[in-house]
Design a protein around this motif. Structure first.
Motif, PDB file in Angstrom:
ATOM      1  N   PRO A   1      20.957  -9.210 -10.811  1.00 55.92           N
ATOM      2  CA  PRO A   1      19.672  -9.304 -10.052  1.00 55.92           C
ATOM      3  C   PRO A   1      18.324  -8.974 -11.035  1.00 55.92           C
ATOM      4  O   PRO A   1      18.666  -8.408 -12.035  1.00 55.92           O
ATOM      5  N   PRO A   2      17.314  -9.304 -10.816  1.00 58.65           N
ATOM      6  CA  PRO A   2      16.279  -9.165 -11.527  1.00 58.65           C
ATOM      7  C   PRO A   2      15.701  -7.832 -11.659  1.00 58.65           C
ATOM      8  O   PRO A   2      16.232  -7.129 -10.799  1.00 58.65           O
ATOM      9  N   ALA A   3      15.330  -7.462 -12.960  1.00 58.81           N
ATOM     10  CA  ALA A   3      15.104  -6.111 -13.103  1.00 58.81           C
ATOM     11  C   ALA A   3      14.068  -5.499 -11.837  1.00 58.81           C
ATOM     12  O   ALA A   3      14.439  -3.964 -11.763  1.00 58.81           O
ATOM     13  N   THR A   4      13.303  -6.194 -11.484  1.00 57.70           N
ATOM     14  CA  THR A   4      12.458  -5.560 -10.366  1.00 57.70           C
ATOM     15  C   THR A   4      13.045  -5.337  -8.839  1.00 57.70           C
ATOM     16  O   THR A   4      12.624  -4.560  -8.181  1.00 57.70           O
ATOM     17  N   GLY A   5      14.226  -6.149  -8.728  1.00 62.23           N
ATOM     18  CA  GLY A   5      14.767  -5.843  -7.643  1.00 62.23           C
ATOM     19  C   GLY A   5      14.255  -6.882  -6.373  1.00 62.23           C
ATOM     20  O   GLY A   5      15.169  -6.800  -5.285  1.00 62.23           O
ATOM     21  N   TRP A   6      13.227  -7.567  -6.594  1.00 65.16           N
ATOM     22  CA  TRP A   6      12.884  -8.260  -5.589  1.00 65.16           C
ATOM     23  C   TRP A   6      13.549  -9.359  -5.287  1.00 65.16           C
ATOM     24  O   TRP A   6      14.133 -10.401  -6.226  1.00 65.16           O
ATOM     25  N   THR A   7      13.862  -9.854  -3.971  1.00 69.23           N
ATOM     26  CA  THR A   7      14.585 -10.871  -3.620  1.00 69.23           C
ATOM     27  C   THR A   7      14.220 -11.499  -2.087  1.00 69.23           C
ATOM     28  O   THR A   7      13.570 -10.922  -1.502  1.00 69.23           O
ATOM     29  N   TRP A   8      14.657 -12.858  -1.921  1.00 67.49           N
ATOM     30  CA  TRP A   8      14.255 -13.419  -0.559  1.00 67.49           C
ATOM     31  C   TRP A   8      15.554 -13.114   0.403  1.00 67.49           C
ATOM     32  O   TRP A   8      16.611 -13.593  -0.156  1.00 67.49           O
ATOM     33  N   THR A   9      15.387 -12.658   1.337  1.00 70.74           N
ATOM     34  CA  THR A   9      16.759 -12.482   2.188  1.00 70.74           C
ATOM     35  C   THR A   9      16.543 -13.184   3.777  1.00 70.74           C
ATOM     36  O   THR A   9      15.426 -12.768   4.176  1.00 70.74           O
ATOM     37  N   LEU A  10      17.339 -13.820   4.160  1.00 72.60           N
ATOM     38  CA  LEU A  10      17.223 -14.694   5.483  1.00 72.60           C
ATOM     39  C   LEU A  10      18.158 -13.794   6.572  1.00 72.60           C
ATOM     40  O   LEU A  10      19.317 -13.670   6.245  1.00 72.60           O
ATOM     41  N   TYR A  11      17.444 -13.375   7.350  1.00 70.42           N
ATOM     42  CA  TYR A  11      18.245 -12.429   8.835  1.00 70.42           C
ATOM     43  C   TYR A  11      18.277 -13.401   9.689  1.00 70.42           C
ATOM     44  O   TYR A  11      17.253 -13.699  10.462  1.00 70.42           O
ATOM     45  N   ALA A  12      19.215 -14.418  10.068  1.00 63.40           N
ATOM     46  CA  ALA A  12      19.310 -15.280  11.035  1.00 63.40           C
ATOM     47  C   ALA A  12      20.597 -15.115  12.153  1.00 63.40           C
ATOM     48  O   ALA A  12      20.649 -15.774  13.004  1.00 63.40           O
ATOM     49  N   ASP A  13      20.962 -13.796  12.289  1.00 67.68           N
ATOM     50  CA  ASP A  13      22.151 -13.527  13.117  1.00 67.68           C
ATOM     51  C   ASP A  13      21.492 -12.693  14.529  1.00 67.68           C
ATOM     52  O   ASP A  13      22.466 -12.312  15.187  1.00 67.68           O
ATOM     53  N   ALA A  14      20.204 -12.606  14.581  1.00 65.82           N
ATOM     54  CA  ALA A  14      19.758 -12.193  15.732  1.00 65.82           C
ATOM     55  C   ALA A  14      18.027 -12.788  16.006  1.00 65.82           C
ATOM     56  O   ALA A  14      17.697 -13.302  14.950  1.00 65.82           O
ATOM     57  N   ALA A  15      17.672 -12.492  17.132  1.00 64.48           N
ATOM     58  CA  ALA A  15      16.213 -13.089  17.251  1.00 64.48           C
ATOM     59  C   ALA A  15      15.266 -11.900  17.007  1.00 64.48           C
ATOM     60  O   ALA A  15      15.799 -10.784  17.521  1.00 64.48           O
TER      61      ALA A  15
END
Length: 141
Positions: free
Chosen positions: A16-30
């Motif tokens: 993972p990048p040193a900063t820890g920032w990432t894009w996460t998709l939460y699509a299992d609920a509305a």
């Protein structure tokens, strides 16, 4: 021995990048949410959320609050939206997912939000573009 060394080098390069920032998709609920975050923390830069099939994305930019008319540009397309103060130190605006500016954003992952003299770029790196495109697909009606 060479295989172990090669595996260690590969693991170091793909970690993972040193900063820890990432894009996460939460699509299992509305609602469906795409977040630029440090996982398992309250640290957020940007969230996009929508009700599935609504064709409306709610964009929240965390940091300095911007209010007024926002010029949202991606590629050659431009949209106008009302920017308002959100919870805490955030700016909220709404974009239609079927607008050419959002379509351009989903295609290349780059969008700029300009409110007055304040500019906020939003960039989704290539490895995360599939999440942005899935978000757009789930939101579109």
């Amino acid at each position: 021995m060479i295989a172990i060394l090669a595996a260690a080098v590969l693991a170091a390069q793909t970690g993972p990048p040193a900063t820890g920032w990432t894009w996460t998709l939460y699509a299992d609920a509305a609602p469906v949410v795409l977040a630029n975050e440090i996982p398992d923390t309250a640290n957020l830069r940007v969230t996009l959320e929508c009700d599935p099939g609504s064709s409306v994305a709610r964009v929240t930019l965390y940091g300095p609050v911007m209010t007024g008319m926002a010029r949202v540009a991606s590629g050659d397309a431009v949209a106008m939206a009302e920017a308002e103060a959100g919870r805490g130190k955030s700016t909220r605006l709404t974009l239609r997912t079927d607008h050419p500016a959002f379509a351009a954003f989903a295609a290349d992952g780059r969008m700029n939000v300009l409110v007055g003299d304040h500019r906020r770029p939003v960039e989704v790196p290539a490895p995360h573009l599939a999440k942005l495109r899935r978000f757009s697909e789930l939101c579109s009606g």
